[in-house]
Structures are given as structure tokens and as C-alpha cells.
Motif scaffolding. Structure first.
Motif, PDB file in Angstrom:
ATOM      1  N   PHE A   1     -11.549  12.112 -45.633  1.00  0.00           N
ATOM      2  CA  PHE A   1     -11.551  10.831 -44.646  1.00  0.00           C
ATOM      3  C   PHE A   1     -12.954   9.903 -45.100  1.00  0.00           C
ATOM      4  O   PHE A   1     -12.909   9.174 -44.557  1.00  0.00           O
ATOM      5  N   ASP A   2     -13.346  10.159 -46.350  1.00  0.00           N
ATOM      6  CA  ASP A   2     -14.105   9.253 -46.773  1.00  0.00           C
ATOM      7  C   ASP A   2     -13.764   8.172 -47.658  1.00  0.00           C
ATOM      8  O   ASP A   2     -13.042   8.512 -48.829  1.00  0.00           O
ATOM      9  N   ASP A   3     -13.709   6.737 -47.193  1.00  0.00           N
ATOM     10  CA  ASP A   3     -12.830   5.937 -48.138  1.00  0.00           C
ATOM     11  C   ASP A   3     -13.589   5.688 -49.310  1.00  0.00           C
ATOM     12  O   ASP A   3     -12.988   4.941 -50.224  1.00  0.00           O
ATOM     13  N   SER A   4     -15.046   5.904 -49.296  1.00  0.00           N
ATOM     14  CA  SER A   4     -15.760   5.723 -50.616  1.00  0.00           C
ATOM     15  C   SER A   4     -15.595   6.732 -51.653  1.00  0.00           C
ATOM     16  O   SER A   4     -15.997   6.294 -52.678  1.00  0.00           O
ATOM     17  N   ILE A   5     -14.806   7.610 -51.593  1.00  0.00           N
ATOM     18  CA  ILE A   5     -14.625   8.631 -52.562  1.00  0.00           C
ATOM     19  C   ILE A   5     -13.475   8.458 -53.254  1.00  0.00           C
ATOM     20  O   ILE A   5     -12.425   7.995 -52.597  1.00  0.00           O
ATOM     21  N   ASP A   6     -13.356   8.600 -54.414  1.00  0.00           N
ATOM     22  CA  ASP A   6     -12.249   8.330 -55.323  1.00  0.00           C
ATOM     23  C   ASP A   6     -11.122   9.222 -54.810  1.00  0.00           C
ATOM     24  O   ASP A   6     -11.316  10.399 -55.067  1.00  0.00           O
ATOM     25  N   THR A   7      -9.870   8.793 -54.575  1.00  0.00           N
ATOM     26  CA  THR A   7      -8.922   9.769 -54.366  1.00  0.00           C
ATOM     27  C   THR A   7      -8.336  10.723 -55.432  1.00  0.00           C
ATOM     28  O   THR A   7      -8.299  11.814 -55.064  1.00  0.00           O
ATOM     29  N   GLN A   8      -8.475  10.170 -56.636  1.00  0.00           N
ATOM     30  CA  GLN A   8      -7.984  10.997 -57.902  1.00  0.00           C
ATOM     31  C   GLN A   8      -8.905  12.093 -57.983  1.00  0.00           C
ATOM     32  O   GLN A   8      -8.489  13.489 -58.308  1.00  0.00           O
ATOM     33  N   LYS A   9     -10.297  11.878 -57.636  1.00  0.00           N
ATOM     34  CA  LYS A   9     -11.278  12.935 -57.901  1.00  0.00           C
ATOM     35  C   LYS A   9     -11.063  13.976 -56.767  1.00  0.00           C
ATOM     36  O   LYS A   9     -11.199  15.126 -57.271  1.00  0.00           O
ATOM     37  N   VAL A  10     -10.716  13.654 -55.649  1.00  0.00           N
ATOM     38  CA  VAL A  10     -10.401  14.527 -54.640  1.00  0.00           C
ATOM     39  C   VAL A  10      -8.995  15.269 -54.921  1.00  0.00           C
ATOM     40  O   VAL A  10      -9.019  16.465 -54.849  1.00  0.00           O
ATOM     41  N   GLN A  11      -7.939  14.665 -55.741  1.00  0.00           N
ATOM     42  CA  GLN A  11      -6.641  15.591 -55.967  1.00  0.00           C
ATOM     43  C   GLN A  11      -7.258  16.432 -57.113  1.00  0.00           C
ATOM     44  O   GLN A  11      -6.516  17.542 -56.955  1.00  0.00           O
ATOM     45  N   LYS A  12      -7.960  15.937 -58.112  1.00  0.00           N
ATOM     46  CA  LYS A  12      -8.447  16.947 -59.080  1.00  0.00           C
ATOM     47  C   LYS A  12      -9.045  18.260 -58.663  1.00  0.00           C
ATOM     48  O   LYS A  12      -8.771  19.342 -59.112  1.00  0.00           O
ATOM     49  N   ARG A  13      -9.898  18.076 -57.775  1.00  0.00           N
ATOM     50  CA  ARG A  13     -10.888  18.904 -57.120  1.00  0.00           C
ATOM     51  C   ARG A  13      -9.692  20.051 -56.388  1.00  0.00           C
ATOM     52  O   ARG A  13     -10.296  21.337 -56.509  1.00  0.00           O
ATOM     53  N   VAL A  14      -9.005  19.406 -55.593  1.00  0.00           N
ATOM     54  CA  VAL A  14      -8.232  20.379 -55.172  1.00  0.00           C
ATOM     55  C   VAL A  14      -7.115  21.241 -55.803  1.00  0.00           C
ATOM     56  O   VAL A  14      -6.986  22.258 -55.658  1.00  0.00           O
ATOM     57  N   TYR A  15      -6.600  20.591 -56.907  1.00  0.00           N
ATOM     58  CA  TYR A  15      -5.936  21.508 -58.092  1.00  0.00           C
ATOM     59  C   TYR A  15      -6.615  22.337 -58.401  1.00  0.00           C
ATOM     60  O   TYR A  15      -6.109  23.574 -58.837  1.00  0.00           O
ATOM     61  N   ARG A  16      -7.855  22.169 -58.819  1.00  0.00           N
ATOM     62  CA  ARG A  16      -8.552  23.085 -59.561  1.00  0.00           C
ATOM     63  C   ARG A  16      -9.063  24.078 -58.516  1.00  0.00           C
ATOM     64  O   ARG A  16      -8.818  25.411 -59.174  1.00  0.00           O
ATOM     65  N   LEU A  17      -9.291  23.901 -57.106  1.00  0.00           N
ATOM     66  CA  LEU A  17      -9.573  24.998 -56.456  1.00  0.00           C
ATOM     67  C   LEU A  17      -8.234  25.708 -56.342  1.00  0.00           C
ATOM     68  O   LEU A  17      -8.323  27.273 -56.038  1.00  0.00           O
ATOM     69  N   ARG A  18      -6.965  25.274 -56.097  1.00  0.00           N
ATOM     70  CA  ARG A  18      -5.874  26.303 -56.044  1.00  0.00           C
ATOM     71  C   ARG A  18      -5.824  27.270 -57.037  1.00  0.00           C
ATOM     72  O   ARG A  18      -5.367  28.368 -56.990  1.00  0.00           O
ATOM     73  N   LYS A  19      -5.858  26.518 -58.463  1.00  0.00           N
ATOM     74  CA  LYS A  19      -5.795  27.442 -59.641  1.00  0.00           C
ATOM     75  C   LYS A  19      -6.581  28.528 -59.660  1.00  0.00           C
ATOM     76  O   LYS A  19      -6.435  29.827 -59.823  1.00  0.00           O
ATOM     77  N   GLU A  20      -8.065  28.324 -59.071  1.00  0.00           N
ATOM     78  CA  GLU A  20      -9.092  29.373 -59.216  1.00  0.00           C
ATOM     79  C   GLU A  20      -8.853  30.408 -57.944  1.00  0.00           C
ATOM     80  O   GLU A  20      -8.876  31.384 -58.353  1.00  0.00           O
ATOM     81  N   LEU A  21      -8.348  30.018 -56.934  1.00  0.00           N
ATOM     82  CA  LEU A  21      -7.997  30.795 -55.765  1.00  0.00           C
ATOM     83  C   LEU A  21      -6.901  31.697 -56.287  1.00  0.00           C
ATOM     84  O   LEU A  21      -6.859  33.242 -55.895  1.00  0.00           O
ATOM     85  N   VAL A  22      -5.860  31.067 -56.897  1.00  0.00           N
ATOM     86  CA  VAL A  22      -4.705  32.311 -57.466  1.00  0.00           C
ATOM     87  C   VAL A  22      -5.340  33.114 -58.372  1.00  0.00           C
ATOM     88  O   VAL A  22      -4.879  34.278 -58.256  1.00  0.00           O
ATOM     89  N   GLN A  23      -6.055  32.661 -59.563  1.00  0.00           N
ATOM     90  CA  GLN A  23      -6.647  33.947 -60.247  1.00  0.00           C
ATOM     91  C   GLN A  23      -7.652  34.661 -59.450  1.00  0.00           C
ATOM     92  O   GLN A  23      -7.763  35.870 -59.963  1.00  0.00           O
ATOM     93  N   PHE A  24      -8.366  34.113 -58.459  1.00  0.00           N
ATOM     94  CA  PHE A  24      -9.301  35.107 -57.691  1.00  0.00           C
ATOM     95  C   PHE A  24      -8.494  36.100 -57.072  1.00  0.00           C
ATOM     96  O   PHE A  24      -9.007  37.218 -56.870  1.00  0.00           O
ATOM     97  N   ARG A  25      -7.450  35.684 -56.420  1.00  0.00           N
ATOM     98  CA  ARG A  25      -6.686  36.707 -55.586  1.00  0.00           C
ATOM     99  C   ARG A  25      -5.794  37.888 -56.281  1.00  0.00           C
ATOM    100  O   ARG A  25      -5.989  39.050 -55.672  1.00  0.00           O
ATOM    101  N   ARG A  26      -5.722  37.364 -57.448  1.00  0.00           N
ATOM    102  CA  ARG A  26      -5.044  38.534 -58.364  1.00  0.00           C
ATOM    103  C   ARG A  26      -6.140  39.674 -58.592  1.00  0.00           C
ATOM    104  O   ARG A  26      -5.700  40.757 -59.002  1.00  0.00           O
ATOM    105  N   ILE A  27      -7.451  39.261 -58.516  1.00  0.00           N
ATOM    106  CA  ILE A  27      -8.559  40.243 -58.558  1.00  0.00           C
ATOM    107  C   ILE A  27      -8.793  41.082 -57.507  1.00  0.00           C
ATOM    108  O   ILE A  27      -8.980  42.100 -57.555  1.00  0.00           O
ATOM    109  N   VAL A  28      -8.967  40.386 -56.486  1.00  0.00           N
ATOM    110  CA  VAL A  28      -9.415  40.849 -55.102  1.00  0.00           C
ATOM    111  C   VAL A  28      -8.302  41.680 -54.354  1.00  0.00           C
ATOM    112  O   VAL A  28      -8.770  42.620 -53.521  1.00  0.00           O
ATOM    113  N   LEU A  29      -7.284  41.185 -54.529  1.00  0.00           N
ATOM    114  CA  LEU A  29      -6.220  42.018 -53.781  1.00  0.00           C
ATOM    115  C   LEU A  29      -5.763  43.525 -54.147  1.00  0.00           C
ATOM    116  O   LEU A  29      -5.669  44.286 -53.301  1.00  0.00           O
TER     117      LEU A  29
END
Length: 332
Positions: free
Chosen positions: A178-206
Motif C-alpha cells: 500500500f506504499d505508492d512510492s514503491i515500484d509495483t514491479q519490484k513488489v511483484q518480483k519479490r513476491v514471486y521469488r518468495l513463492r519459489k523459495e517457500l515451495v522449495q523450503f516446504r519440500r525440505i521441512v515437511l
């Protein structure tokens, strides 16, 4: 046998009696009923593993699992030993734009009087395992399962630290939504990377909770958890469950953030389209009036300055009225 790195230690009645023991004495140490040995091998080649398998008569399936990258975390019981594969997980500063999660495979053979661990990377967790064994002699005084508990406990603690890092990053991304000063594309890339990392992480911890549960289960095989160590493994199982549940909640939260980000972008697009429609309506009125007065028929003020002032007045009044109406409705 030449190894990149070998660490070894021998205990007798919970006390360290030898360190840096050569691997050539492995068979003798494992056959000694009065000692407990731990050999940790870092980055061995295929020849080293094959020689080790031949010397200890290891099952070829476990040898393949130890050598193959990306094996699923699991534990397997054999009549005279136990084999398990698990992973250490840390966050590193890498150049990979998709993931910063660093995973290191750890394979462990557990015998009645000794433990052998193998991993490709130089893990700082091994030093922490030794520190915990030194701080808690009860673990090594109760057989090889004490060493196994220390290894798994350190790895699970590392999973906790990684999950905490993900949690902190998720909170930062939530603030950026909700911060209008932040680049939207930057947020999207960060969320996408988080999703990939969490998928990999869950394969280890589960699978970790399944590993701990299988090890803790009573068994008639040569390698089993002694009753005195059952509380340790019960606590370890609880920790592995907490990490697993934490990873699930983080995955759901990241999915929610991803959907929220899309909803915010849709809302911004709707606001832009609404403003464009408002301005288009305002512009259409002068076009209509000038088109009307441009007809080749007599009208009020035709051919006189009065006609100009009437058209200008209609344009200004209608445009101002439409602007005020759209402004009141928050269209522009």
C-alpha cells in the motif's frame, strides 16, 4: 581413501577419548562395544563413497541416495543400521534472482556403535552439533541416537531461522503493498521469488516430521531410540511440526499477498479508467456544442458576436457542471 575433509570423534562413557581418527580405523571403531564413534565426511567423491560402502557392506540404495542430488528427505531401516537423508537450509546473498535459499543434502548412516554423516558442502552446522554434544554428555552416553538427535536438532533450528527470515520478508512486502512510492514491479518480483523459495523450503521441512516420527517409533532392529532419549525426540518432533505449520501459513500468506497485489492493480486500473471516462464526457460536451453551432442553418446569434458568446458560455457552463458532478462522485 583420500577425502576432501574428514572430522571424527570417539567417546567412551560420554567422555571424548580420541579425535581426528583416520577413516582406516572405521571398521574397528564400529565393532567396539565400549565406544561411540562419529565420522563426518565433507565433499567425498564417488570412489570414497564406494570404498566406504564396500568396507561397511552398505546397501547400494543408500549409496545411490547419498550420491544423487535432490533426493527426497527420508529414513530407511535395515537389520544392522539405519539410513536417513535430510537437508540443511539457509538464506544466502546469491546472484540468483529467483531464489536465495541454499540447501545442503546430509546423508547419515547409523550403526549400533557409530554414526557416519556425508555432505557435499562445508556446513557450519557440524561445529554446532559438536558443541551441543560437548554441552550435553547424556546424548553420547546413550548411544548413536544421541548424535542423530544432535544433528537433526541443529538442522531443525536452522529451519526455524530460515522460516523467521521468510516471516520478516513477508511483513516487509505487506508494508510495501500500500506504499505508492514503491515500484509495483519490484513488489511483484519479490513476491514471486518468495513463492519459489517457500515451495522449495516446504519440500525440505515437511518430510522432517516423518523422519523424526519413524526414528522415534519402537523397533526391534539393532539401531533404535533408547527410552531415556524418547523425550528428546518428542521435543524434536514438536519443533519439526511447528516449522512445517509455519511454512504452510507463510505459503498461504504469500498467496494472499499475491492476490491482494493483483486486486490493488485492478483497483488502480479501474480508477484510471473512471477518470478517463469522466474527462471524455467533459470533452464530448464542447464537441457537441461546437458541432451544433457549426451547422449551416440560422441560429440565435448567427453571424453576430452574440452567437460566439452563447457557444462559449454553453461550453464553459456545461464543462464546469460536469466537472463538479464527476468530482463529487470521485470520478476525476
Amino acid at each position: 581413501m583420500s577425502l576432501s575433509q574428514l572430522s571424527s570423534r570417539v567417546w567412551r562413557d560420554g567422555e571424548v577419548v580420541a579425535e581426528s581418527i583416520p577413516l582406516d580405523t572405521l571398521s574397528n571403531e564400529l565393532a567396539d562395544n565400549h565406544t561411540l564413534s562419529w565420522y563426518d565426511l565433507t565433499d567425498p567423491d564417488h570412489e570414497d563413497i564406494d570404498t566406504l560402502a564396500e568396507e561397511l557392506n552398505l546397501d547400494f540404495h543408500t549409496v545411490e541416495d547419498a550420491q544423487a542430488p535432490g533426493e527426497r528427505p527420508k529414513v530407511t531401516r535395515y537389520p544392522d543400521h539405519l539410513f536417513l537423508t535430510t537437508y540443511a537450509a539457509t538464506i544466502g546473498e546469491t546472484d540468483d534472482p529467483n531464489s536465495r535459499l541454499i540447501v545442503s543434502q546430509v546423508s547419515v548412516w547409523v550403526f549400533a556403535h557409530g554414526v557416519i554423516s556425508v555432505h557435499r558442502d562445508d556446513l557450519p552446522e557440524i561445529t554446532e552439533v559438536l558443541n551441543r554434544l560437548d554441552a550435553n554428555p547424556d546424548l553420547v552416553s546413550n548411544g548413536p541416537m544421541g548424535v542423530v538427535h544432535a544433528i537433526l536438532d541443529v538442522l531443525v533450528d536452522g529451519h526455524f531461522d530460515t522460516a523467521q527470515h521468510f516471516d520478516d520478508v513477508v511483513e516487509q512486502v505487506e508494508d510495501q503493498l500500500f506504499d505508492d512510492s514503491i515500484d509495483t514491479q519490484k513488489v511483484q518480483k519479490r513476491v514471486y521469488r518468495l513463492r519459489k523459495e517457500l515451495v522449495q523450503f516446504r519440500r525440505i521441512v515437511l518430510p522432517m516430521r516423518e523422519i523424526v516420527s519413524t526414528i522415534s517409533r519402537p523397533s526391534r532392529e539393532a539401531v533404535a531410540v533408547p527410552r531415556v532419549l524418547e523425550p528428546y525426540f518428542n521435543d524434536l518432533y514438536d519443533h519439526s511440526m511447528r516449522v512445517s505449520e509455519w511454512s504452510d501459513s507463510l505459503r498461504d500468506l504469500v498467496a494472499t499477498i499475491f492476490e491482494t497485489n493483483l486486486s490493488i492493480q485492478d483497483a488502480k486500473l479501474n480508477a484510471v479508467m473512471k477518470k478517463l471516462a469522466g474527462w471524455a464526457a467533459i470533452i464530448a460536451v464542447p464537441t457537441l456544442i461546437t458541432g451544433w453551432f457549426g451547422q449551416n442553418i440560422p441560429f440565435l446569434g448567427d453571424g453576430r458576436p452574440l452567437g460566439l458568446w452563447i457557444s462559449v458560455g454553453l461550453i464553459v457552463v456545461s464543462s464546469v457542471v460536469l466537472y463538479l458532478v464527476f468530482r463529487k462522485e470521485d470520478w476525476i
